[in-house]
Scaffold this motif. Structure first.
Motif, mmCIF file in Angstrom:
data_model
loop_
_atom_site.group_PDB
_atom_site.id
_atom_site.type_symbol
_atom_site.label_atom_id
_atom_site.label_comp_id
_atom_site.label_asym_id
_atom_site.label_seq_id
_atom_site.Cartn_x
_atom_site.Cartn_y
_atom_site.Cartn_z
ATOM 1 N N ALA A 16 0.726 -1.118 0.041
ATOM 2 C CA ALA A 16 -0.023 0.102 0.045
ATOM 3 C C ALA A 16 1.007 1.279 -0.222
ATOM 4 O O ALA A 16 2.043 1.175 0.410
ATOM 5 C CB ALA A 16 -0.757 -0.064 1.217
ATOM 6 N N SER A 17 0.323 2.457 -0.416
ATOM 7 C CA SER A 17 1.162 3.670 -0.449
ATOM 8 C C SER A 17 0.557 4.451 0.727
ATOM 9 O O SER A 17 -0.672 4.411 1.007
ATOM 10 C CB SER A 17 1.042 4.334 -1.662
ATOM 11 N N TYR A 18 1.447 5.074 1.425
ATOM 12 C CA TYR A 18 1.167 5.903 2.491
ATOM 13 C C TYR A 18 1.504 7.443 2.473
ATOM 14 O O TYR A 18 2.668 7.641 2.007
ATOM 15 C CB TYR A 18 1.874 5.304 4.015
ATOM 16 N N ILE A 19 0.636 8.265 3.043
ATOM 17 C CA ILE A 19 1.201 9.684 3.332
ATOM 18 C C ILE A 19 0.748 10.015 4.806
ATOM 19 O O ILE A 19 -0.094 9.359 5.436
ATOM 20 C CB ILE A 19 0.354 10.581 2.336
ATOM 21 N N GLY A 20 1.307 10.829 5.409
ATOM 22 C CA GLY A 20 1.042 10.898 7.035
ATOM 23 C C GLY A 20 1.748 11.934 7.511
ATOM 24 O O GLY A 20 2.826 12.817 7.282
ATOM 25 N N ILE A 21 1.461 12.051 9.069
ATOM 26 C CA ILE A 21 2.161 12.975 9.972
ATOM 27 C C ILE A 21 2.513 12.079 10.983
ATOM 28 O O ILE A 21 1.818 11.535 11.951
ATOM 29 C CB ILE A 21 0.940 13.980 10.352
ATOM 30 N N VAL A 80 -1.523 8.635 11.124
ATOM 31 C CA VAL A 80 -1.077 9.951 11.973
ATOM 32 C C VAL A 80 -0.597 9.298 13.205
ATOM 33 O O VAL A 80 -1.414 8.589 13.759
ATOM 34 C CB VAL A 80 -2.465 10.630 12.181
ATOM 35 N N THR A 81 0.526 9.835 13.594
ATOM 36 C CA THR A 81 1.064 9.459 15.058
ATOM 37 C C THR A 81 1.275 10.630 15.903
ATOM 38 O O THR A 81 1.440 10.800 16.964
ATOM 39 C CB THR A 81 2.447 8.821 15.013
ATOM 40 N N GLN A 82 1.271 11.970 15.227
ATOM 41 C CA GLN A 82 1.219 13.125 15.916
ATOM 42 C C GLN A 82 -0.050 13.888 15.983
ATOM 43 O O GLN A 82 -0.319 14.519 15.095
ATOM 44 C CB GLN A 82 2.387 14.109 15.050
ATOM 45 N N PHE A 83 -0.931 13.506 16.821
ATOM 46 C CA PHE A 83 -2.260 13.985 16.965
ATOM 47 C C PHE A 83 -2.097 15.676 17.448
ATOM 48 O O PHE A 83 -3.362 16.040 16.877
ATOM 49 C CB PHE A 83 -2.848 13.019 17.929
ATOM 50 N N ASP A 84 -1.300 16.069 18.129
ATOM 51 C CA ASP A 84 -1.102 17.239 18.481
ATOM 52 C C ASP A 84 -0.992 18.187 17.304
ATOM 53 O O ASP A 84 -1.605 19.408 16.769
ATOM 54 C CB ASP A 84 -0.277 17.623 19.696
ATOM 55 N N GLU A 85 -0.213 17.460 16.328
ATOM 56 C CA GLU A 85 -0.090 18.370 14.943
ATOM 57 C C GLU A 85 -1.235 18.246 14.084
ATOM 58 O O GLU A 85 -1.531 19.219 13.539
ATOM 59 C CB GLU A 85 1.064 17.710 14.102
ATOM 60 N N PRO A 90 -7.087 22.104 11.250
ATOM 61 C CA PRO A 90 -8.326 21.748 11.187
ATOM 62 C C PRO A 90 -9.152 21.347 9.845
ATOM 63 O O PRO A 90 -9.867 20.281 9.961
ATOM 64 C CB PRO A 90 -9.095 23.061 11.513
ATOM 65 N N MET A 91 -8.584 22.085 8.746
ATOM 66 C CA MET A 91 -9.216 21.482 7.369
ATOM 67 C C MET A 91 -8.818 20.059 7.240
ATOM 68 O O MET A 91 -9.507 19.091 6.844
ATOM 69 C CB MET A 91 -8.623 22.547 6.364
ATOM 70 N N LEU A 92 -7.603 19.793 7.653
ATOM 71 C CA LEU A 92 -7.002 18.261 7.351
ATOM 72 C C LEU A 92 -7.631 17.194 8.294
ATOM 73 O O LEU A 92 -8.349 16.432 7.713
ATOM 74 C CB LEU A 92 -5.507 18.192 7.632
ATOM 75 N N LYS A 93 -8.010 17.718 9.602
ATOM 76 C CA LYS A 93 -8.840 16.877 10.261
ATOM 77 C C LYS A 93 -10.100 16.556 9.831
ATOM 78 O O LYS A 93 -10.774 15.618 9.954
ATOM 79 C CB LYS A 93 -8.710 17.482 11.870
ATOM 80 N N GLY A 106 -1.033 3.775 19.376
ATOM 81 C CA GLY A 106 -0.566 5.108 19.123
ATOM 82 C C GLY A 106 -0.432 5.609 17.579
ATOM 83 O O GLY A 106 0.228 6.752 17.175
ATOM 84 N N TYR A 107 -1.439 5.062 16.869
ATOM 85 C CA TYR A 107 -1.597 5.709 15.525
ATOM 86 C C TYR A 107 -3.079 5.618 15.026
ATOM 87 O O TYR A 107 -3.880 4.748 15.535
ATOM 88 C CB TYR A 107 -0.754 4.961 14.447
#
Length: 116
Positions: A16-21, A80-85, A90-93, A106-107
């Motif tokens: 699979a291909s991933y993008i993330g924070i 996502v592992t950096q939930f504070d980021e 807000p738009m991404l969320k 943790g993710y």
């Protein structure tokens, strides 16, 4: 902590291909979990780059929906592992909340092919 990244890598779907924070621009997950993840820009990076290019730095702007669609095109999952980021974007969320998600230790992983 290393074992957590290894475990995370083992839990994620392969082929699979991933993008993330994730932490350290995804290098921990790449190194320990053997999962290649394209880095979604952090808030500071995005607002500075976008402002320098003459764009809008307001993270609530609907303009970010187009940016989300452009940047996630071709990826299967957003992790996502950096939930504070995530909370500073807000738009991404809001965009990610439209997709089916699963939580691990943790993710959170969002399936970019499956809307809720």
């Amino acid at each position: 902590e290393i074992l957590g990244w290894i475990k995370m890598g083992q839990e994620l779907p392969r082929d699979a291909s991933y993008i993330g924070i994730t932490h350290d621009y995804n290098t921990r997950l790449k190194y320990y979990g053997w999962v290649n993840v394209a880095a979604w820009p952090l808030t500071l990076d995005q607002t500075q780059m976008h402002t320098m290019a003459g764009g809008n730095a307001d993270m609530n702007s609907p303009e970010w929906e187009k940016i989300f669609n452009d940047k996630t095109k071709g990826f299967d999952y957003f992790i996502v592992t950096q939930f504070d980021e995530l909370n500073t974007q807000p738009m991404l969320k809001r965009m990610l909340d439209q997709y089916a998600s699963n939580e691990g230790e943790g993710y959170t992983i969002y399936d970019l092919h499956q809307k809720k």
